[in-house]
Design a protein around this motif. Structure first.
Motif, PDB file in Angstrom:
ATOM      1  N   ARG A 247      66.473   3.460  82.662  1.00 28.19           N
ATOM      2  CA  ARG A 247      66.142   4.880  82.746  1.00 28.19           C
ATOM      3  C   ARG A 247      66.705   5.486  84.034  1.00 28.19           C
ATOM      4  NH1 ARG A 247      61.645   7.168  80.050  1.00 28.19           N
ATOM      5  NH2 ARG A 247      60.829   7.965  82.017  1.00 28.19           N
ATOM      6  N   ALA A 248      66.620   4.754  85.131  1.00 27.84           N
ATOM      7  CA  ALA A 248      67.156   5.249  86.409  1.00 27.84           C
ATOM      8  C   ALA A 248      68.666   5.448  86.324  1.00 27.84           C
ATOM      9  CB  ALA A 248      66.812   4.270  87.533  1.00 27.84           C
ATOM     10  N   GLU A 249      69.361   4.517  85.674  1.00 30.60           N
ATOM     11  CA  GLU A 249      70.812   4.639  85.523  1.00 30.60           C
ATOM     12  C   GLU A 249      71.174   5.892  84.726  1.00 30.60           C
ATOM     13  OE1 GLU A 249      71.608   0.944  83.648  1.00 30.60           O
ATOM     14  OE2 GLU A 249      71.841  -0.166  85.531  1.00 30.60           O
ATOM     15  N   LEU A 250      70.429   6.137  83.651  1.00 32.12           N
ATOM     16  CA  LEU A 250      70.695   7.321  82.836  1.00 32.12           C
ATOM     17  C   LEU A 250      70.369   8.599  83.589  1.00 32.12           C
ATOM     18  CD1 LEU A 250      69.341   6.057  79.385  1.00 32.12           C
ATOM     19  CD2 LEU A 250      71.731   6.455  80.019  1.00 32.12           C
ATOM     20  N   MET A 251      69.306   8.583  84.394  1.00 31.46           N
ATOM     21  CA  MET A 251      68.952   9.760  85.189  1.00 31.46           C
ATOM     22  C   MET A 251      70.029  10.061  86.225  1.00 31.46           C
ATOM     23  SD  MET A 251      64.893   9.090  85.805  1.00 31.46           S
ATOM     24  CE  MET A 251      63.687   9.370  84.491  1.00 31.46           C
ATOM     25  N   GLN A 252      70.558   9.017  86.856  1.00 35.06           N
ATOM     26  CA  GLN A 252      71.641   9.232  87.813  1.00 35.06           C
ATOM     27  C   GLN A 252      72.843   9.859  87.121  1.00 35.06           C
ATOM     28  OE1 GLN A 252      73.329   5.756  89.772  1.00 35.06           O
ATOM     29  NE2 GLN A 252      75.243   6.893  89.994  1.00 35.06           N
ATOM     30  N   LEU A 253      73.210   9.306  85.973  1.00 30.83           N
ATOM     31  CA  LEU A 253      74.358   9.822  85.235  1.00 30.83           C
ATOM     32  C   LEU A 253      74.164  11.291  84.881  1.00 30.83           C
ATOM     33  CD1 LEU A 253      77.066   8.885  83.893  1.00 30.83           C
ATOM     34  CD2 LEU A 253      75.752   8.601  81.790  1.00 30.83           C
ATOM     35  N   ALA A 254      72.937  11.654  84.503  1.00 32.00           N
ATOM     36  CA  ALA A 254      72.640  13.021  84.080  1.00 32.00           C
ATOM     37  C   ALA A 254      72.445  13.977  85.247  1.00 32.00           C
ATOM     38  CB  ALA A 254      71.391  13.030  83.197  1.00 32.00           C
ATOM     39  N   GLY A 255      72.516  13.470  86.480  1.00 29.22           N
ATOM     40  CA  GLY A 255      72.381  14.344  87.641  1.00 29.22           C
ATOM     41  C   GLY A 255      70.966  14.521  88.133  1.00 29.22           C
ATOM     42  N   SER A 256      70.011  13.781  87.582  1.00 34.50           N
ATOM     43  CA  SER A 256      68.621  13.856  88.055  1.00 34.50           C
ATOM     44  C   SER A 256      68.433  12.789  89.132  1.00 34.50           C
ATOM     45  CB  SER A 256      67.646  13.643  86.889  1.00 34.50           C
ATOM     46  OG  SER A 256      67.830  14.618  85.896  1.00 34.50           O
ATOM     47  N   TRP A 257      69.014  13.028  90.303  1.00 41.24           N
ATOM     48  CA  TRP A 257      69.081  11.983  91.314  1.00 41.24           C
ATOM     49  C   TRP A 257      67.731  11.679  91.945  1.00 41.24           C
ATOM     50  CZ3 TRP A 257      74.298  13.264  94.243  1.00 41.24           C
ATOM     51  CH2 TRP A 257      75.351  13.007  93.364  1.00 41.24           C
ATOM     52  N   ARG A 258      66.934  12.691  92.216  1.00 40.05           N
ATOM     53  CA  ARG A 258      65.622  12.444  92.814  1.00 40.05           C
ATOM     54  C   ARG A 258      64.768  11.615  91.859  1.00 40.05           C
ATOM     55  NH1 ARG A 258      60.849  14.672  92.251  1.00 40.05           N
ATOM     56  NH2 ARG A 258      61.640  16.408  91.011  1.00 40.05           N
ATOM     57  N   GLU A 259      64.781  11.981  90.587  1.00 37.61           N
ATOM     58  CA  GLU A 259      64.009  11.243  89.591  1.00 37.61           C
ATOM     59  C   GLU A 259      64.552   9.815  89.429  1.00 37.61           C
ATOM     60  OE1 GLU A 259      65.310  14.180  89.254  1.00 37.61           O
ATOM     61  OE2 GLU A 259      63.793  15.607  88.541  1.00 37.61           O
ATOM     62  N   ALA A 260      65.871   9.647  89.558  1.00 38.30           N
ATOM     63  CA  ALA A 260      66.466   8.312  89.434  1.00 38.30           C
ATOM     64  C   ALA A 260      65.976   7.391  90.543  1.00 38.30           C
ATOM     65  CB  ALA A 260      67.990   8.411  89.469  1.00 38.30           C
ATOM     66  N   ILE A 261      65.887   7.933  91.758  1.00 40.33           N
ATOM     67  CA  ILE A 261      65.380   7.145  92.888  1.00 40.33           C
ATOM     68  C   ILE A 261      63.950   6.709  92.627  1.00 40.33           C
ATOM     69  CG2 ILE A 261      64.540   7.365  95.255  1.00 40.33           C
ATOM     70  CD1 ILE A 261      67.338   6.779  95.436  1.00 40.33           C
ATOM     71  N   GLU A 262      63.127   7.643  92.176  1.00 39.24           N
ATOM     72  CA  GLU A 262      61.713   7.327  91.927  1.00 39.24           C
ATOM     73  C   GLU A 262      61.569   6.278  90.823  1.00 39.24           C
ATOM     74  OE1 GLU A 262      59.188   8.316  93.807  1.00 39.24           O
ATOM     75  OE2 GLU A 262      60.768   9.218  95.027  1.00 39.24           O
ATOM     76  N   GLU A 263      62.376   6.408  89.774  1.00 37.53           N
ATOM     77  CA  GLU A 263      62.293   5.453  88.668  1.00 37.53           C
ATOM     78  C   GLU A 263      62.752   4.064  89.120  1.00 37.53           C
ATOM     79  OE1 GLU A 263      61.212   6.037  84.409  1.00 37.53           O
ATOM     80  OE2 GLU A 263      60.696   6.724  86.409  1.00 37.53           O
ATOM     81  N   ALA A 264      63.798   4.018  89.952  1.00 32.32           N
ATOM     82  CA  ALA A 264      64.276   2.730  90.463  1.00 32.32           C
ATOM     83  C   ALA A 264      63.227   2.080  91.354  1.00 32.32           C
ATOM     84  CB  ALA A 264      65.580   2.922  91.228  1.00 32.32           C
ATOM     85  N   LYS A 265      62.511   2.874  92.141  1.00 34.44           N
ATOM     86  CA  LYS A 265      61.440   2.322  92.983  1.00 34.44           C
ATOM     87  C   LYS A 265      60.304   1.782  92.122  1.00 34.44           C
ATOM     88  CE  LYS A 265      62.239   5.158  97.113  1.00 34.44           C
ATOM     89  NZ  LYS A 265      61.728   6.272  97.951  1.00 34.44           N
ATOM     90  N   ARG A 266      59.974   2.486  91.049  1.00 36.77           N
ATOM     91  CA  ARG A 266      58.947   2.002  90.121  1.00 36.77           C
ATOM     92  C   ARG A 266      59.374   0.684  89.497  1.00 36.77           C
ATOM     93  NH1 ARG A 266      57.951   5.857  85.532  1.00 36.77           N
ATOM     94  NH2 ARG A 266      56.412   4.267  84.974  1.00 36.77           N
ATOM     95  N   ALA A 267      60.660   0.589  89.161  1.00 37.87           N
ATOM     96  CA  ALA A 267      61.172  -0.658  88.584  1.00 37.87           C
ATOM     97  C   ALA A 267      61.027  -1.799  89.582  1.00 37.87           C
ATOM     98  CB  ALA A 267      62.638  -0.487  88.191  1.00 37.87           C
ATOM     99  N   CYS A 268      61.312  -1.510  90.837  1.00 31.92           N
ATOM    100  CA  CYS A 268      61.200  -2.522  91.887  1.00 31.92           C
ATOM    101  C   CYS A 268      59.762  -3.013  92.007  1.00 31.92           C
ATOM    102  CB  CYS A 268      61.677  -1.928  93.212  1.00 31.92           C
ATOM    103  SG  CYS A 268      61.712  -3.095  94.575  1.00 31.92           S
ATOM    104  N   ASP A 269      58.824  -2.087  92.008  1.00 29.22           N
ATOM    105  CA  ASP A 269      57.404  -2.457  92.105  1.00 29.22           C
ATOM    106  C   ASP A 269      56.964  -3.278  90.901  1.00 29.22           C
ATOM    107  OD1 ASP A 269      57.252  -1.082  94.479  1.00 29.22           O
ATOM    108  OD2 ASP A 269      56.450   0.748  93.582  1.00 29.22           O
TER     109      ASP A 269
END
Length: 545
Positions: A247-269
């Protein structure tokens, strides 16, 4: 009294398992097991519940107990299946020695039995042959496993084996055939026809296969389905981290960079203790967004964390070095990564960065050779986005070599694909190259339009390095201007000097008034003036009007 309650606890455990309430199922099975050892079928559900909660040590102990229970009961086939699952999970944890021992146990137990477990034990063979580069052998083993799944009417085996066979075909460049098998496997998982552990495995394997070949339509479709599946099971720990990374990868691609960071952090947790690969991918994804936004320190830290977990930090780290102005380090990093990578799909992920870095270092011939490799891989797989990546590289090379006319067609072709995919950042970078080509061909109006549209995307996304590069005099196709004003800013300044209001300028240039306000503010800052009158004087003093 306790013995009388045990059947009720087992029934509740089975009910929780059926409803995918893993914590509830685990709690009831555990309570029943403490009073008297569970029978094999319920012990198996108990072990799976522990696995789906991310309790690997407990799941291993329970499955080993299940193995011994079958063995003591004179049930070699049941023991073999339990042994297979211990080995399979150990393989995912990269404990290959222990895994091999459990697979050997399972194989010995079924030597004289015609059973579906023979098909399951072909799956490690598929992975081993794939790792050795024997694609034909891997495909044959996967097809044989799927055939055994069909014969014994075991949808779990059939689905996973067909998914693996599709994966092999994709690696061989047989995209249509491979995709057909992945689609077939995904029908089974999306309709709820197989068990939860294999459902997660097939989802993640299929999405990863399509992501490596940039089949973005299926990546989006299946990631959405995986997210829905994960959200329906709040207790689920495995697979949820991988879902969040996708989901983070797709958000980055779509230009939702802030949301991509948050989703990647959730994945890490979510993945920290149970899925090292997703944990590493989540750090890499964070590094990518930090780099694009110009937060180089945070990007450096994220790439380092990904590397510590065993994930290759390229091409992101090489592109970070380029953004930091360390061109020699960037060249060495990307060349080292390419030397260590033979798989065509993985090379395709590195080659666009290698072209960009070579051009930035002024080595057009190396960029041209690298572009040729990317074009050859893209032609072999025949997917649209890979073709766009190759066209992007070709256009950049031709432009750097002074062949603006030859650059325009591949650049526009690549832009159309990325624009349709919904990737605003990549599309904006292509607009920038198109602008430089148009300017070189004397088409200043189109160049100005493309540059302005690219700038608006970069500013909206917060792509600080790209914004800074737009105003650099030695940018490709650029030239020094008083105050380092961009072409659009020069146009706005001339209209300010003619006495037009921001509202009138917006109407004439077909821009929003807010955009014109921003341009005027940038002009004032760049030429160090505080009023429209002073800006007008600057324009006349420097011969801009």
């Amino acid at each position: 009294m306790g013995a009388a309650r045990k059947p009720d606890e087992i029934a509740r455990g089975r009910d929780g398992y059926a409803r995918q309430a893993w914590a509830e199922a685990h709690r009831w099975f555990s309570a029943a097991d403490r009073k008297a050892p569970l029978a094999a079928p319920d012990l198996e559900l108990y072990a799976r519940s522990a696995s789906l909660l991310g309790r690997d040590d407990e799941s291993f102990a329970l499955t080993e107990r299940l193995y011994q229970l079958h063995l003591d009961g004179g049930e070699p086939v049941g023991a073999a299946r339990a042994a297979f699952w211990v080995g399979f999970r150990l393989t995912g944890m990269k404990e290959m020695g222990r895994a091999s021992g459990w697979f050997a146990r399972a194989q010995r137990l079924i030597e004289k039995n015609d059973c579906v477990e023979q098909g399951y034990l072909l799956l490690p063979t598929v992975h081993r042959l794939l790792a050795a580069g024997d694609h034909d052998g891997a495909r044959a083993a996967a097809a044989e496993a799927a055939g055994l799944g069909d014969r014994f009417r075991d949808p779990d085996l059939t689905t996973l084996a067909r998914c693996l066979e599709g994966k092999v075909l994709l690696r061989q460049g047989q995209v249509e055939s491979g995709l057909a098998l992945l689609d077939e496997a995904m029908v089974a998982v999306t309709t709820g026809g197989i068990g939860p552990i294999l459902t997660g495995l097939v989802y993640c394997s299929a999405i990863a296969c399509c992501s490596q070949l940039y089949m973005m339509d299926r990546v989006r479709e299946w990631t959405t389905a995986l997210a829905s599946w994960c959200e329906s099971q709040p207790d689920l720990v495995p697979f949820s981290g991988a879902c969040l990374v996708h989901r983070a990868e797709l958000m980055q691609l779509a230009g939702s960079w802030r949301e991509a960071i948050e989703e990647a952090k959730r994945a890490c947790d979510r993945a920290r203790k149970v899925d090292w690969a997703s944990n590493a991918d989540s750090f890499y994804q964070q590094g990518e967004v930090h780099r694009l936004r110009g937060d180089f320190s945070a990007a450096e830290s994220a790439y380092r964390s990904a590397s510590e977990l065993g994930r290759e930090a390229q091409p992101g780290l090489a592109l970070l070095r380029l953004a930091q102005g360390r061109k020699v380090d960037a060249v060495n990093a990307i060349r080292g990564a390419l030397r260590a990578t033979t798989d065509r799909r993985n090379r395709a992920r590195l080659l666009p960065a290698a072209v960009e870095i070579a051009l930035a270092a002024g080595d057009v011939e190396d960029a041209r050779r690298t572009c040729g490799q990317l074009e050859q891989i893209a032609a072999g797989f025949g997917t649209e986005v890979l073709g766009a990546m190759a066209a992007h590289a070709r256009g950049a090379v031709e432009l750097a070599d002074g062949r603006a006319e030859a650059a325009l067609e591949p650049l526009r072709r690549a832009f159309r694909v990325w624009h349709e995919v919904g990737a605003p950042y990549i599309a904006a970078r292509l607009r920038l190259l198109i602008a430089h080509a148009c300017r070189a061909l004397g088409d200043r109006d189109t160049a100005t339009l493309e540059l302005d549209l690219a700038r608006e995307v970069f500013e909206r996304l917060g792509a600080a390095p790209d914004i800074a590069a737009l105003d650099t005099p030695d940018a490709p196709g650029g030239r020094a201007t008083p105050g380092n004003l961009s072409p659009r800013e020069l146009e706005v300044l001339r209209l300010v000097a003619s006495g037009k209001t921001n509202k009138a300028i917006a109407k004439q240039l077909f821009l929003s008034e807010k955009t014109v306000d921003r341009h005027v503010s940038n002009i004032f800052a760049k030429v160090n003036v505080a009023s429209r009158a002073a800006a007008t004087a600057f324009a006349y003093q420097h011969g801009l009007v």
